[in-house]
Design an enzyme around this catalytic site. Structure first.
Site, PDB file in Angstrom:
ATOM      1  N   LYS A  19     -17.872   2.859  27.299  1.00  0.00           N
ATOM      2  CA  LYS A  19     -18.927   2.709  27.481  1.00  0.00           C
ATOM      3  C   LYS A  19     -19.414   1.879  29.370  1.00  0.00           C
ATOM      4  CE  LYS A  19     -18.959  -0.396  24.794  1.00  0.00           C
ATOM      5  NZ  LYS A  19     -17.833   0.028  23.627  1.00  0.00           N
ATOM      6  N   ARG A  95     -24.465  -5.169  18.607  1.00  0.00           N
ATOM      7  CA  ARG A  95     -23.724  -4.913  18.256  1.00  0.00           C
ATOM      8  C   ARG A  95     -23.399  -5.254  16.446  1.00  0.00           C
ATOM      9  NH1 ARG A  95     -20.203  -5.843  22.734  1.00  0.00           N
ATOM     10  NH2 ARG A  95     -17.668  -5.275  22.104  1.00  0.00           N
ATOM     11  N   ARG A 134      -5.651   0.315  29.657  1.00  0.00           N
ATOM     12  CA  ARG A 134      -6.817   0.049  30.264  1.00  0.00           C
ATOM     13  C   ARG A 134      -6.049  -1.343  31.058  1.00  0.00           C
ATOM     14  NH1 ARG A 134     -12.550  -0.300  27.650  1.00  0.00           N
ATOM     15  NH2 ARG A 134     -12.634  -2.391  27.708  1.00  0.00           N
ATOM     16  N   ARG A 167      -6.482  -7.058  29.548  1.00  0.00           N
ATOM     17  CA  ARG A 167      -7.241  -8.238  29.436  1.00  0.00           C
ATOM     18  C   ARG A 167      -6.428  -8.833  28.014  1.00  0.00           C
ATOM     19  NH1 ARG A 167     -13.677  -6.399  28.847  1.00  0.00           N
ATOM     20  NH2 ARG A 167     -13.082  -6.366  26.817  1.00  0.00           N
ATOM     21  N   ARG A 178     -10.555  -5.125  16.838  1.00  0.00           N
ATOM     22  CA  ARG A 178     -11.731  -4.854  17.221  1.00  0.00           C
ATOM     23  C   ARG A 178     -12.182  -3.529  16.468  1.00  0.00           C
ATOM     24  NH1 ARG A 178     -10.857  -4.488  23.403  1.00  0.00           N
ATOM     25  NH2 ARG A 178     -13.338  -4.759  23.629  1.00  0.00           N
TER      26      ARG A 178
HETATM   27  P1  AMP Z   1     -16.860  -5.768  25.744  1.00  0.00           P
HETATM   28  O1  AMP Z   1     -16.838  -5.956  26.999  1.00  0.00           O
HETATM   29  O2  AMP Z   1     -17.847  -5.829  25.881  1.00  0.00           O
HETATM   30  O3  AMP Z   1     -15.754  -5.423  24.976  1.00  0.00           O
HETATM   31  O4  AMP Z   1     -17.092  -7.384  24.691  1.00  0.00           O
HETATM   32  C1  AMP Z   1     -15.932  -8.537  24.696  1.00  0.00           C
HETATM   33  C2  AMP Z   1     -15.721  -9.332  23.846  1.00  0.00           C
HETATM   34  O5  AMP Z   1     -17.127  -9.962  23.891  1.00  0.00           O
HETATM   35  C3  AMP Z   1     -16.822  -9.002  22.520  1.00  0.00           C
HETATM   36  O6  AMP Z   1     -14.997  -8.829  22.045  1.00  0.00           O
HETATM   37  C4  AMP Z   1     -16.901  -9.767  21.972  1.00  0.00           C
HETATM   38  O7  AMP Z   1     -15.969 -11.178  21.464  1.00  0.00           O
HETATM   39  C5  AMP Z   1     -17.569  -9.995  23.381  1.00  0.00           C
HETATM   40  N1  AMP Z   1     -18.977  -9.718  22.668  1.00  0.00           N
HETATM   41  C6  AMP Z   1     -19.802  -9.326  24.139  1.00  0.00           C
HETATM   42  N2  AMP Z   1     -21.138  -8.753  23.209  1.00  0.00           N
HETATM   43  C7  AMP Z   1     -20.943  -9.112  22.159  1.00  0.00           C
HETATM   44  C8  AMP Z   1     -22.295  -9.521  21.096  1.00  0.00           C
HETATM   45  N3  AMP Z   1     -23.367  -7.931  21.678  1.00  0.00           N
HETATM   46  N4  AMP Z   1     -21.944  -9.750  19.548  1.00  0.00           N
HETATM   47  C9  AMP Z   1     -20.432 -10.493  19.226  1.00  0.00           C
HETATM   48  N5  AMP Z   1     -20.164 -10.432  20.552  1.00  0.00           N
HETATM   49  C10 AMP Z   1     -19.771 -10.372  21.739  1.00  0.00           C
END
Ligand code: AMP
Length: 225
Positions: A19, A95, A134, A167, A178
């Site tokens: 993404k 999400r 990654r 990360r 996840r």
């Molecule tokens: P990402 O970089 O999109 O993979 O987000 C990293 C982490 O941030 C996720 O695993 C969640 O813990 C949190 N996070 C990001 N976006 C959301 C969302 N829309 N709702 C809930 N948690 C989020």
């Protein structure tokens, strides 16, 4: 963009589907603002805000941050861009169905909507494989992949020249968690958007270039309508 048409898009897909990578390419081509909820939350953490402190535990464990902590901050950013005349490309938000409904309701109040949802479809086995390679820049958050999208210099961010890291939430056990959470809470959004007639599924096991081309075709069609 054709005329001055403002469109808003959502990039949907499991962790590792690409993404963020696709978003960075698309904003070079279209006047869209890339809004990543993960980046917004990571910035809050780096700045040491109260919100940043509150979300840390969830993020590092690979869990979703509760809706009440994330929705407001992200929707406020979206509204800001729209009131300044820019469409958004959402990455990582919504999400959950709650987030999607709140987003629709808030956009409706200002006469906007989500015009298209690009669903990056990737089988679970491939997700785990991809996430192992990654790496991220701890400074700017840019994401690389050791095989598919390596940095110019070994393990250094192209822009910041800082050593790349894995990360905490990209480690395999956390990735598996996840994926489960994605299947349970986020995948049902496909049905939600399909029912609205705005879901466009793209095969995310293709190469980065092929995926970009397929998404461009979808966006160009949306802009013509
Ligand atoms: P990402 O970089 O999109 O993979 O987000 C990293 C982490 O941030 C996720 O695993 C969640 O813990 C949190 N996070 C990001 N976006 C959301 C969302 N829309 N709702 C809930 N948690 C989020």
């Amino acid at each position: 963009m054709a005329g001055n048409k403002i469109i808003n898009l959502v990039l949907l897909g499991p962790p590792g589907a690409g993404k963020g990578t696709q978003a960075k390419r698309l904003i070079e081509r279209y006047p869209l603002v890339h809004l990543s909820s993960g980046d917004i939350l990571r910035a809050e953490r780096s700045a040491g805000t109260e919100l940043g402190q509150a979300v840390k535990e969830y993020m590092d464990a690979g869990k979703l941050v509760p809706d009440e902590l994330v929705t407001e901050v992200v929707i406020n950013r979206i509204k800001k861009e729209l009131t300044e005349g820019r469409g958004v490309l959402l990455d990582g938000f919504p999400r959950t169905e709650r987030q999607a409904k709140d987003l629709d309701a808030e956009l409706d109040k200002i006469d906007y909507k989500i015009d298209g949802v690009i669903d990056l479809d990737l089988p679970v086995e491939l997700i785990v494989e991809r996430m192992a390679g990654r790496r991220s820049c701890p400074q700017c958050g840019r994401v690389y992949h050791l095989q598919a999208n390596p940095p110019e210099e070994d393990n250094l961010c192209d822009e910041c020249k800082v050593e790349l890291i894995q990360r905490p939430d990209d480690k395999e056990d956390v990735v598996r968690k996840r994926i489960d959470i994605y299947e349970e809470q986020t995948a049902p959004l496909r049905e939600y958007y399909k029912n609205k007639g705005i879901l466009y599924t793209v095969d995310a096991s293709a190469t980065i270039d092929e995926i970009t081309e397929n998404i461009i075709r979808i966006i160009d069609r949306l802009l013509e309508n």
